[in-house]
Scaffold this active site. Sequence first.
Site, mmCIF file in Angstrom:
data_model
loop_
_atom_site.group_PDB
_atom_site.id
_atom_site.type_symbol
_atom_site.label_atom_id
_atom_site.label_comp_id
_atom_site.label_asym_id
_atom_site.label_seq_id
_atom_site.Cartn_x
_atom_site.Cartn_y
_atom_site.Cartn_z
ATOM 1 N N ASP A 43 0.784 -1.419 0.103
ATOM 2 C CA ASP A 43 -0.111 0.096 0.016
ATOM 3 C C ASP A 43 0.821 1.232 -0.069
ATOM 4 O OD1 ASP A 43 -2.634 -1.304 -0.247
ATOM 5 O OD2 ASP A 43 -2.579 -1.460 2.060
ATOM 6 N N GLY A 44 1.992 1.258 0.592
ATOM 7 C CA GLY A 44 2.866 2.290 0.551
ATOM 8 C C GLY A 44 3.423 2.714 -0.560
ATOM 9 N N ASN A 113 -4.355 9.080 2.132
ATOM 10 C CA ASN A 113 -5.116 8.451 3.204
ATOM 11 C C ASN A 113 -5.580 9.528 4.353
ATOM 12 O OD1 ASN A 113 -5.160 5.947 2.081
ATOM 13 N ND2 ASN A 113 -3.461 5.213 3.509
ATOM 14 N N THR A 154 -9.602 2.911 6.805
ATOM 15 C CA THR A 154 -9.439 1.799 7.234
ATOM 16 C C THR A 154 -7.732 1.693 7.622
ATOM 17 O OG1 THR A 154 -8.739 0.580 5.392
ATOM 18 C CG2 THR A 154 -11.119 0.629 6.051
ATOM 19 N N ALA A 155 -7.155 2.759 7.438
ATOM 20 C CA ALA A 155 -5.845 2.567 7.856
ATOM 21 C C ALA A 155 -5.383 3.451 9.267
ATOM 22 C CB ALA A 155 -4.966 3.724 6.758
#
Length: 253
Positions: A43-44, A113, A154-155
């Site tokens: 994801d990063g 995000n 959701t992070a």
Amino acid sequence: MTQKIAFMASPAPVAQTARAALIGRYGDADPENADVIVALGGDGFMLQTLHGTQDLPAPVYGMNRGTIGFLMNSYSETDLRDRLAAAEQEIINPLSLRAMDQAGTLHEALAINEVSLLRAGPQAAKLRITVDGRLRLQELVCDGALVSTPAGSTAYNYSAHGPILPIGADVLALTAVAAFRPRRWRGALLPKTAHVRFDVLEPEKRPVMAEGDSHSFANVDWVEIRSEPAISHRILFDPGHGLEERLIAEQFT
């Protein structure tokens, strides 16, 4: 017509190996001329790719060669063109961050995000919160606070006990991190159009850092956050596995 695919990969060996294998099978286009960009990593790396290609016309399709891979599709080498042809598109807008540090330097960044403020010393942070020019919370004593998009809910937001937001919701989540005063204050849901300002109280005694995705700024005096509708990130997902489904499924695991 055959799609021109550009492959990007994180430095991790497993991602680099996957990139080499995929290029051997499908070729490799220049990202500026590609029909689609395939990001290989976690994801990063997906966030890094979205930021780096935001001015390019091609959407981004991620395949997980990292850890969690919430923004990624599963990895496969054999059926990529069929998957790309069937992929469904999600469009997300980032947050813009403006922060003034104690030296008088203005910093600006974009965050897909969330934008977070975190204490940078042994004492809790003290923050004043203003929304659309109206004072909403005179003093929040906490380890930090954040503003999250639906895509990022959701992070870090979820880890801080913030709400999971449907991907199509025109709202932002303002969530406290370990709030001490007001006791049990968990934050608020705000319209996507909201302009949020945090003022750091006692900044020399209680230093605070601001962070948006991979951009960090130390010793901030104030931070302003708003959604940036002029920038749209286009992400591709396999049918039935898009962000909306993932956000719903996350709440039942």
